[in-house]
Design a protein around this motif. Sequence first.
Motif, short mmCIF file in Angstrom:
data_model
loop_
_atom_site.label_atom_id
_atom_site.label_comp_id
_atom_site.label_asym_id
_atom_site.label_seq_id
_atom_site.Cartn_x
_atom_site.Cartn_y
_atom_site.Cartn_z
N VAL A 158 26.45 -50.33 203.40
CA VAL A 158 26.23 -50.18 204.83
C VAL A 158 25.19 -49.08 205.05
O VAL A 158 25.39 -47.95 204.59
N ASN A 159 24.12 -49.44 205.74
CA ASN A 159 23.05 -48.48 206.02
C ASN A 159 22.98 -48.24 207.53
O ASN A 159 22.53 -49.09 208.29
N CYS A 160 23.46 -47.07 207.94
CA CYS A 160 23.43 -46.67 209.35
C CYS A 160 22.50 -45.48 209.56
O CYS A 160 22.71 -44.66 210.45
N SER A 161 21.48 -45.38 208.72
CA SER A 161 20.55 -44.25 208.80
C SER A 161 19.76 -44.28 210.10
O SER A 161 19.22 -45.32 210.49
N ASN A 162 19.71 -43.10 210.77
CA ASN A 162 18.88 -42.92 211.98
C ASN A 162 19.21 -43.95 213.06
O ASN A 162 18.34 -44.60 213.64
N THR A 163 20.51 -44.09 213.34
CA THR A 163 20.95 -45.05 214.36
C THR A 163 21.75 -44.36 215.47
O THR A 163 22.46 -45.04 216.21
N ASN A 164 21.67 -43.04 215.57
CA ASN A 164 22.44 -42.27 216.57
C ASN A 164 23.95 -42.50 216.42
O ASN A 164 24.70 -42.52 217.40
N PHE A 165 24.35 -42.66 215.19
CA PHE A 165 25.76 -42.87 214.88
C PHE A 165 26.53 -41.58 215.13
O PHE A 165 26.05 -40.49 214.82
N ASP A 166 27.76 -41.68 215.69
CA ASP A 166 28.57 -40.48 215.92
C ASP A 166 29.96 -40.69 215.34
O ASP A 166 30.33 -41.78 214.87
N THR A 167 30.78 -39.64 215.40
CA THR A 167 32.10 -39.67 214.77
C THR A 167 33.05 -40.66 215.44
O THR A 167 34.01 -41.11 214.83
N LEU A 202 27.57 -46.02 201.60
CA LEU A 202 27.43 -45.71 203.03
C LEU A 202 26.31 -44.68 203.22
O LEU A 202 26.37 -43.57 202.66
N ASP A 203 25.30 -45.08 203.98
CA ASP A 203 24.18 -44.19 204.28
C ASP A 203 24.23 -43.83 205.77
O ASP A 203 23.98 -44.67 206.64
N MET A 204 24.57 -42.54 206.06
CA MET A 204 24.66 -42.05 207.45
C MET A 204 23.60 -40.99 207.73
O MET A 204 23.76 -40.17 208.64
N SER A 205 22.54 -40.97 206.97
CA SER A 205 21.54 -39.91 207.09
C SER A 205 20.79 -39.97 208.42
O SER A 205 20.74 -41.01 209.09
N PHE A 206 20.22 -38.81 208.80
CA PHE A 206 19.38 -38.68 210.00
C PHE A 206 20.14 -39.02 211.30
O PHE A 206 19.58 -39.57 212.23
N LEU A 261 27.89 -41.78 199.19
CA LEU A 261 27.85 -41.32 200.58
C LEU A 261 26.62 -40.46 200.78
O LEU A 261 26.40 -39.47 200.05
N ASN A 262 25.83 -40.82 201.77
CA ASN A 262 24.61 -40.08 202.10
C ASN A 262 24.76 -39.50 203.51
O ASN A 262 24.78 -40.23 204.50
N LEU A 263 24.85 -38.15 203.59
CA LEU A 263 24.95 -37.44 204.87
C LEU A 263 23.80 -36.44 205.01
O LEU A 263 23.96 -35.37 205.61
N SER A 264 22.65 -36.77 204.47
CA SER A 264 21.51 -35.86 204.54
C SER A 264 20.89 -35.86 205.93
O SER A 264 21.00 -36.84 206.68
N HIS A 265 20.28 -34.72 206.29
CA HIS A 265 19.55 -34.57 207.56
C HIS A 265 20.45 -34.84 208.77
O HIS A 265 20.04 -35.47 209.74
#
Length: 897
Positions: free
Chosen positions: A233-242, A255-259, A280-284
């Motif tokens: 699942v790639n949700c990078s730079n999608t204004n995803f919140d908790t 799971l990519d939640m970066s940016f 898990l990617n939580l960079s930036h």
Amino acid sequence: MCGCTIANNEIVILVYQQFYNSHTTIVDNFAKQFYNLNTTVRIIRYETKRPLVAFSLNKIQLHINDEQLQPFSVVNRIEKCEYRMMAEHLINSLRFSETAIKGIIFLDTDPETVNVAKEIFRSVSHVKHDLTIYRIREMPNIDIKVTNDFPHVTDVVIRRWKTLTAIGADYFSQLCTASSVMHIPKSYKCSSSQTFILSSQVCDGAPQCIYGDDERLCNFSCPTACKCRGFSVNCSNTNFDTNRIESVPKATRLLDMSFNKALNNIIERSHINLISLVRLNLSHCDIDNISPFAFHNVRHLLTLDLSFNVIKVLRKSTFEVLTHLTELNMMGNLELTIIESNAFRGLKRIQNLDLAGGKFRRVSANTFSGLTLEYLDLSDGSIEQIEPLAFKDISVTTIRFDNNNIKSFHQDMFNGVLNLKKLRTPAYKFCCVRPSYMKEEDCYPTKDEFSSCEDLMRLSALQTMLWFIGLTAFFGNLLSIMYRLIYDRERLRIGFGIFVTNLAAADFLMSVYLIIIAVADAAFRNRYIFVDDYWRSSAWCKLAGVLSTVSSEASILFICLITIDRLIVVKYPLGQLRVDKMKACVLAAFAWVLSIAVAIIPVVYVSYFQDKFYSKSGVCIALPLTRDRPPGWMYSVAIFVGLNFATFLLVAFGQWLIFSEIKAAKNKSAVMMKRRQKDLKIARNLLLVVATDFLCWFPIGVMGMMALRGHVISGDVYAWSAVFLLPINSALNPVLYTVTAILGRKKFAPSSDEQTRNAVIGELGLHRLNTFKIGRYFHDLQRQSGEFLSISTILDRNIPLTTKSILTICIRLAKCLDDLHNGSMFIGNLNIDKVLVYVRNNQIIGDVRLRGRPALQNKQEDSLDDMFQMGNLVRSLYKCRRLAQNVDHNPSYSTRL
């Protein structure tokens, strides 16, 4: 070049090296599917370079590793070879047998391989009928129409690269005739089998594939705005919140939640509950806090990326539950200020840990306890203190903590570290406390040119020379100064005496510098490494550096002034030109001001020199004899190489002129040589003084220029140059021009009456009068009273003056004065009583004599005065002639004149 030429089928697989490194199993299993006893399979791995970019050519060069596959042999690969080739020439250069079926399969896996494909296939204008070229591309949405860019290349599109592992050969029936199965469009091929099912049977609730893979992703729902592929699942730079975390499928593996800046509090507590998650990617994400319980529900993670966040604190046991983690990326957390002990406990499998650039000021004991690393990076940070046992219970190959301003450390900081092979530190002093099993050459930076772990001066010979030269220069120059100020004060009235006294003062400052360094070496004996920073940043080190620079520059300038002064004395032995006391004082003051300014600028101008000019080495001197480029290195080169070298070129030129004058003096008469003997002896003795200074500074200038051009100057050469070669002249100068003079009871200096030379003038004037032709112009009145009359007597007797007689007197008198001035003599106060004219039968014949004795010229104005007075005399004669024509036999004629 290399290639395999055997009978039967030949297949070449072209794969990018980076893709192969991360998908080795896929590529190898894919290649093995083509192998049988009649087939040769080669895997060509390549890396790309662009060597012609500097010439505006973007051509790609391939670094190729060519291997032949033998899957049923003890050794899987044979006939390995490596070579380089331009991409556009690759296809035409591969060699195949003439009878075999030839196939090339190109894996288009990355943006870089797209460019490689253009280079390779664009150049294929025609191919042989038995050479087949395929390009494999991965496209999750296989229904999209794919355009074929190259007419001689067949494109094969797959959903995932993993497909190649089991059924890859099925797509190439032309190359794999023995066991191929035709691919059925709009169908699903079961994993690891030759079974096809209809697309409508996928996710129908009943598994048809033997491994059930047709129903595996049926309940996997991709979150809104995210992109999914398989369990990724790639949700990078999608204004995803908790608030949307619950929408992520529980079966997610990657799971990519970066940016996503709105996730800054995602690991303040256990928001993520994905027990199957492995990456898990939580960079930036601007994360600033990590809860001790943040990873309890993702404890099976293999890869965790927390790079480029604003994490401030890493608390104890933060990662303790991540026992399976193999990769932790903490790069770019520049706000990290505190790392508690055992913060990384539990991370037993990670290989690298990058904490470079952090703001934490202290590395506590047991911070990295339990880690087994290849690389630990703590560089470019704000570390000021490293506690004892900071690296205890850690196995690591390389540690880097350079570019930190560490002010406090302990000799036990590396106790308990295992397998350490490379160490990069801010200074060599940290290498002194390295583990005993580690080699010194594997610790950076290398040993200081002067200091060791125990002593400021690491060589006992340098310690001895430091004291010897320092004390010799101190007492020698002090004796020289006292001797000239107390017993030889007359010498201070002339330029030479003033310059020599100031030279002794400059050399005295060098002795003070040497004694300061020697005292510091003695005070820090056997413990220097722990006070190195304190000493280099202390006021005493700055003072020592300033004194050495002032002394060296002032010494050079005064030697230059002494050379110029002696050149003037030898060039003008009769005193026509001299450096008097006033001029000498002004020049000496200028030399001191310039030297002090040169030495003080690095201390005052902190923004450029960064307060590191004199702290470059333990001896507080900034000689540019290394290839390093510390702050202020250009200034050091300009002063110690440029200015000093130019000054000594001037000194050398002056000495050459002095030698020329000495050589020319050999042709003079014996009497003249005797008069100049004193000045010439001074010049010869001065040459010895200047030569010693020149031999000290000239090698330093040459080594500085060599270092500037990249040559390596040995550390021992640097040390001896700074401690012995540079200051040795300060100890020799007083011995050469003062002590020898005292012991020999003769003064090594010009006489104090050098400016007046009254006795020389009298004797030399008498010699010139008796020897040279100008003696005939001077008349003894008692013997010449009948024939020569003064002009005043001629006027009193009314002896007629004609134009011819006046011209004759003028010509003879001018000749007389010309001969006098060529002999460096003059009359002074030339009048009608001093000029005698030969008269016969009451008529002026015109021969001229002079009354009295001439004097030696002290200045150029003396001869000009003679000519001026001669002009007044001739003008008076013409005036008298006009009066005689108007008033015949006027008794007041002579009175008017």
